[in-house]
Design an enzyme around this catalytic site. Sequence first.
Site, PDB file in Angstrom:
ATOM      1  N   CYS A   2     -60.417  11.158 -64.408  1.00 13.40           N
ATOM      2  CA  CYS A   2     -59.456  10.577 -63.468  1.00 13.40           C
ATOM      3  C   CYS A   2     -58.405  11.642 -63.192  1.00 13.40           C
ATOM      4  O   CYS A   2     -57.548  11.921 -64.034  1.00 13.40           O
ATOM      5  CB  CYS A   2     -58.817   9.326 -64.060  1.00 13.40           C
ATOM      6  N   GLU A 109     -62.623  10.034 -56.723  1.00 12.65           N
ATOM      7  CA  GLU A 109     -63.618  10.907 -57.324  1.00 12.65           C
ATOM      8  C   GLU A 109     -64.274  11.690 -56.198  1.00 12.65           C
ATOM      9  O   GLU A 109     -64.302  11.229 -55.045  1.00 12.65           O
ATOM     10  CB  GLU A 109     -64.655  10.074 -58.095  1.00 12.65           C
TER      11      GLU A 109
END
Length: 249
Positions: A2, A109
């Site tokens: 993340c 992402e």
Amino acid sequence: MCGRYVMARAVGDLLAEFDAQLEEDVELPPSWNVAPTDGVPIVLERLKDDATVRQLHVARWGLVPSWAKDPGIGAKMINARSETVLEKPAFRKAVQSRRCAVPADGYYEWKQGTGKAKQPYYVHPGKGSGLVFAGLYEWWKDPSKAEGEPGRWLLSTSILTADTPPPGAESTVFGKLTALHDRVPLPMDRATMESWIDPQIDDAAFLVDLVRAHVKEVAADWRVDSVGREVGNVRNNSPELIRPVEALF
């Protein structure tokens, strides 16, 4: 993994959602492109006068261990691997007694294409509700500042991660997540969060296992939307960043 996420809810909304208090006034503008070293909200519980108090704080994203010589190390500590968090010097003390919840609306992402091409994706709950990740926090004392001077103490945080759950019958989202990255930030449901941030529970190994055990259940309704490449620049920060677009590849 993340490395960028979205946290656009107002302080008042977070206080109501988590039934938390403020120890002091904070400024927390909405962000659709949270990056390492940014200030982010965290929810933690502390023992105060023999009572447990739940508080909302703003912490720097990227944990700075108490023994660090300077805060620069924090930029490399935005994530903590749940498999090794109990042993790593930077995290092992924090996981024992300084656990927190990190609210988010979703996270980004990137998928690698041919050459330098990358397609960003926005991962978020399908029902529109917010996320809460398992996190750690730490206080670092700046030796260059005098006692009582503003900025003497720096509060920082890290988000726990785990292997991306393998695709299965529960939800098609895990196949999409696996195609993006082999790691995911660890999400929590409300019951798990209550245990994770409880300062009176001292069995850190049990809590880490508890959070890891519920990943598939919590993430089953997640959606993965392709979004524009503008999110790659940290200077871009607006709701348009999470608007779905046609993928490049």
